[in-house]
Design a protein around this motif. Structure first.
Motif, PDB file in Angstrom:
ATOM      1  N   UNK A 123       0.836  -1.205   0.000  1.00 40.21           N
ATOM      2  CA  UNK A 123       0.000   0.000   0.000  1.00 40.21           C
ATOM      3  C   UNK A 123       0.871   1.255   0.000  1.00 40.21           C
ATOM      4  N   UNK A 124       1.909   1.257   0.830  1.00 38.06           N
ATOM      5  CA  UNK A 124       2.800   2.423   0.871  1.00 38.06           C
ATOM      6  C   UNK A 124       3.432   2.692  -0.494  1.00 38.06           C
ATOM      7  N   UNK A 125       3.818   1.645  -1.186  1.00 41.19           N
ATOM      8  CA  UNK A 125       4.405   1.831  -2.511  1.00 41.19           C
ATOM      9  C   UNK A 125       3.418   2.527  -3.442  1.00 41.19           C
ATOM     10  N   UNK A 126       2.155   2.081  -3.424  1.00 41.44           N
ATOM     11  CA  UNK A 126       1.138   2.700  -4.276  1.00 41.44           C
ATOM     12  C   UNK A 126       0.878   4.142  -3.863  1.00 41.44           C
ATOM     13  N   UNK A 127       0.887   4.416  -2.571  1.00 40.11           N
ATOM     14  CA  UNK A 127       0.658   5.786  -2.088  1.00 40.11           C
ATOM     15  C   UNK A 127       1.799   6.697  -2.507  1.00 40.11           C
ATOM     16  N   UNK A 128       3.021   6.221  -2.424  1.00 46.54           N
ATOM     17  CA  UNK A 128       4.163   7.033  -2.853  1.00 46.54           C
ATOM     18  C   UNK A 128       4.051   7.380  -4.341  1.00 46.54           C
ATOM     19  N   UNK A 129       3.620   6.422  -5.141  1.00 46.10           N
ATOM     20  CA  UNK A 129       3.410   6.712  -6.560  1.00 46.10           C
ATOM     21  C   UNK A 129       2.401   7.837  -6.739  1.00 46.10           C
ATOM     22  N   UNK A 130       1.306   7.760  -5.988  1.00 52.95           N
ATOM     23  CA  UNK A 130       0.266   8.775  -6.119  1.00 52.95           C
ATOM     24  C   UNK A 130       0.752  10.134  -5.639  1.00 52.95           C
ATOM     25  N   UNK A 131       1.412  10.178  -4.491  1.00 58.63           N
ATOM     26  CA  UNK A 131       1.867  11.456  -3.942  1.00 58.63           C
ATOM     27  C   UNK A 131       2.940  12.096  -4.815  1.00 58.63           C
ATOM     28  N   UNK A 132       3.683  11.283  -5.537  1.00 65.00           N
ATOM     29  CA  UNK A 132       4.699  11.832  -6.422  1.00 65.00           C
ATOM     30  C   UNK A 132       4.077  12.640  -7.560  1.00 65.00           C
ATOM     31  N   UNK A 133       2.808  12.412  -7.837  1.00 69.35           N
ATOM     32  CA  UNK A 133       2.127  13.122  -8.914  1.00 69.35           C
ATOM     33  C   UNK A 133       1.579  14.473  -8.476  1.00 69.35           C
ATOM     34  N   UNK A 134       1.481  14.695  -7.165  1.00 69.98           N
ATOM     35  CA  UNK A 134       0.813  15.895  -6.658  1.00 69.98           C
ATOM     36  C   UNK A 134       1.706  16.571  -5.635  1.00 69.98           C
ATOM     37  N   UNK A 135       2.118  17.825  -5.849  1.00 75.42           N
ATOM     38  CA  UNK A 135       2.820  18.549  -4.795  1.00 75.42           C
ATOM     39  C   UNK A 135       1.973  18.589  -3.538  1.00 75.42           C
ATOM     40  N   UNK A 136       2.580  18.307  -2.405  1.00 80.46           N
ATOM     41  CA  UNK A 136       1.805  18.280  -1.176  1.00 80.46           C
ATOM     42  C   UNK A 136       1.107  19.605  -0.938  1.00 80.46           C
ATOM     43  N   UNK A 137       1.645  20.683  -1.455  1.00 82.90           N
ATOM     44  CA  UNK A 137       0.978  21.972  -1.322  1.00 82.90           C
ATOM     45  C   UNK A 137      -0.354  22.004  -2.028  1.00 82.90           C
ATOM     46  N   UNK A 138      -0.554  21.099  -3.005  1.00 84.26           N
ATOM     47  CA  UNK A 138      -1.815  21.067  -3.714  1.00 84.26           C
ATOM     48  C   UNK A 138      -2.914  20.387  -2.938  1.00 84.26           C
ATOM     49  N   UNK A 139      -2.536  19.667  -1.890  1.00 88.93           N
ATOM     50  CA  UNK A 139      -3.544  18.969  -1.091  1.00 88.93           C
ATOM     51  C   UNK A 139      -3.078  18.930   0.351  1.00 88.93           C
ATOM     52  N   UNK A 140      -3.047  20.087   1.034  1.00 89.66           N
ATOM     53  CA  UNK A 140      -2.504  20.134   2.383  1.00 89.66           C
ATOM     54  C   UNK A 140      -3.272  19.251   3.346  1.00 89.66           C
ATOM     55  N   UNK A 141      -2.532  18.664   4.262  1.00 90.92           N
ATOM     56  CA  UNK A 141      -3.143  17.772   5.238  1.00 90.92           C
ATOM     57  C   UNK A 141      -3.852  18.542   6.311  1.00 90.92           C
ATOM     58  N   UNK A 142      -4.512  17.852   7.229  1.00 91.29           N
ATOM     59  CA  UNK A 142      -5.353  18.510   8.214  1.00 91.29           C
ATOM     60  C   UNK A 142      -4.604  19.379   9.194  1.00 91.29           C
ATOM     61  N   UNK A 143      -3.314  19.108   9.422  1.00 91.97           N
ATOM     62  CA  UNK A 143      -2.591  19.830  10.455  1.00 91.97           C
ATOM     63  C   UNK A 143      -1.383  20.572   9.927  1.00 91.97           C
ATOM     64  N   UNK A 144      -1.306  20.740   8.580  1.00 90.60           N
ATOM     65  CA  UNK A 144      -0.088  21.311   8.037  1.00 90.60           C
ATOM     66  C   UNK A 144      -0.416  22.137   6.810  1.00 90.60           C
ATOM     67  N   UNK A 145       0.015  23.346   6.762  1.00 91.93           N
ATOM     68  CA  UNK A 145      -0.187  24.171   5.580  1.00 91.93           C
ATOM     69  C   UNK A 145       0.849  23.807   4.535  1.00 91.93           C
TER      70      UNK A 145
END
Length: 364
Positions: free
Chosen positions: A56-78
């Motif tokens: 699962x982590x491998x698949x998630x890393x693939x997905x997150x590599x496509x989107x800058x984290x700034x494009x989808x900020x998490x609940x506790x982090x800008x």
């Protein structure tokens, strides 16, 4: 700018962990699919829970590599906040995710629907591992059959029968009551799916060859497909480990073709499979007191989605006789859609958001 309010769209991590592959989707609460990823089989029962979560982590890393984290900020982090190691929260590629909390922990809800989560205790163990690895503060883990149900049904209740490599069924009532099966194969009374049909075909082929059973074209199917001289030779190849027994499922399309050509033994296997699919649905409906209520019955998995004409005709007749109020639907979108829809509903998303998500996969 000082005092600027950064709007946060809550984020669902949808996971469909299957016997052949693991799919993930990052979905915003308004139904936008930000990214997807795919990794290998999800197999906690044979590989262990930790190895399954690595997939699962491998698949998630693939997905997150496509989107800058700034494009989808998490609940506790800008978007501009530092990561756990006080380094910039840069997400331009997989090399920027060295620490597990940076890769994960950004999801408002994790909706994981997983093969091998056949019992509540297994679901609990997998949910614990998701939490331990920091995927997020809110995690739901269920068997993957529930994802098929939500992917094919018009709402969150109904019955689903999955017939792929194996076979399983679940039911959910309008009030949320759930019925399910252990789904542990022959041990728990199951019959069928691609592997089960193929094993039965080989059994009949062996008996046809050595005279214990009636002649059947399934013997020729077995020898031709695996390029061996006799059925006994094929059996010994499996016995001595030179051929993986799991490859027997490759025979399944040939079994259906042999049945369509008129072979009575092959046809009996298709008839038995139709019976098993119907009885699973019927029992779910009876347990939930829905036999007399118009109810959607979603059919999923490779065997059912192939829409074999003989199997389809047998199912139509069987359901008409045993569960005439059932509305039969063959799922036409992947199970990840069901996982994501359940995740969106958990967040209280709008109907428009759910329609947006479904449209994304219907166009694909």
């Amino acid at each position: 700018m000082d005092g600027e309010v950064v709007e946060h769209r809550r984020l669902v991590l949808a996971v469909d962990g299957g016997n052949s592959k693991t799919d993930v989707a990052l979905v915003t609460e308004d139904g936008e699919v930000l990214a997807t990823g795919r990794a290998g089989p999800f197999a906690p029962q044979s590989e262990g829970v930790a190895a399954a979560l690595d997939v699962v982590e491998e698949a998630v890393r693939q997905a997150l590599a496509q989107v800058p984290l700034g494009g989808a900020p998490g609940p506790d982090r800008s978007p501009d906040a530092p990561g756990p190691d006080n380094s910039p929260n840069d997400a331009s590629g997989p090399d920027h995710f060295p620490d597990r909390p940076t890769v994960l922990g950004r999801f408002d809800h994790v909706a994981a629907y997983l093969a091998g989560a056949d019992l509540p205790v297994e679901e609990e163990a997998l949910a614990h591992e998701f939490a331990r690895r920091g995927f997020g503060p809110d995690i739901s883990v269920r068997n993957d059959t529930f994802a098929v149900l939500r992917a094919g049904a018009s709402g969150p209740w109904g019955v689903a029968v999955v017939c792929g490599a194996g076979i399983n069924a679940v039911g959910v009532s309008p009030t949320g009551e759930v019925t399910r099966f252990p789904a542990l194969g022959h041990l728990s009374g199951d019959w069928g799916g691609g592997q089960g049909i193929a094993e039965e075909a080989l059994w009949h082929a062996a008996r046809a060859e050595d005279g214990r059973g009636p002649a059947t074209a399934l013997a020729e199917l077995c020898t031709r497909h695996f390029a061996v001289g006799t059925v006994e030779e094929l059996i010994l190849e499996i016995h001595f480990g030179r051929l993986d027994e799991s490859r027997l499922h490759e025979l399944t399309p040939g079994v259906f073709a042999t049945a369509a050509a008129g072979d009575p033994i092959a046809r009996s296997l298709v008839e038995r499979q139709a019976e098993e699919i119907t009885v699973l649905a019927e029992v779910c409906l009876r347990r939930l007191d829905l036999l007399e209520t118009p109810t959607e019955v979603v059919l999923g998995g490779g065997i059912l989605q192939a829409r074999d004409p003989l199997l389809t005709a047998l199912l139509d007749a069987s359901f008409a006789a045993r569960a005439p109020r059932a509305k039969i639907l063959v799922v036409d979108v992947p199970p990840i859609v069901g996982a994501a829809l359940n995740g969106l509903e958990h967040l209280g998303a709008t109907d428009l958001a759910k329609a947006r998500l479904r449209a994304r996969y219907e166009r694909a």
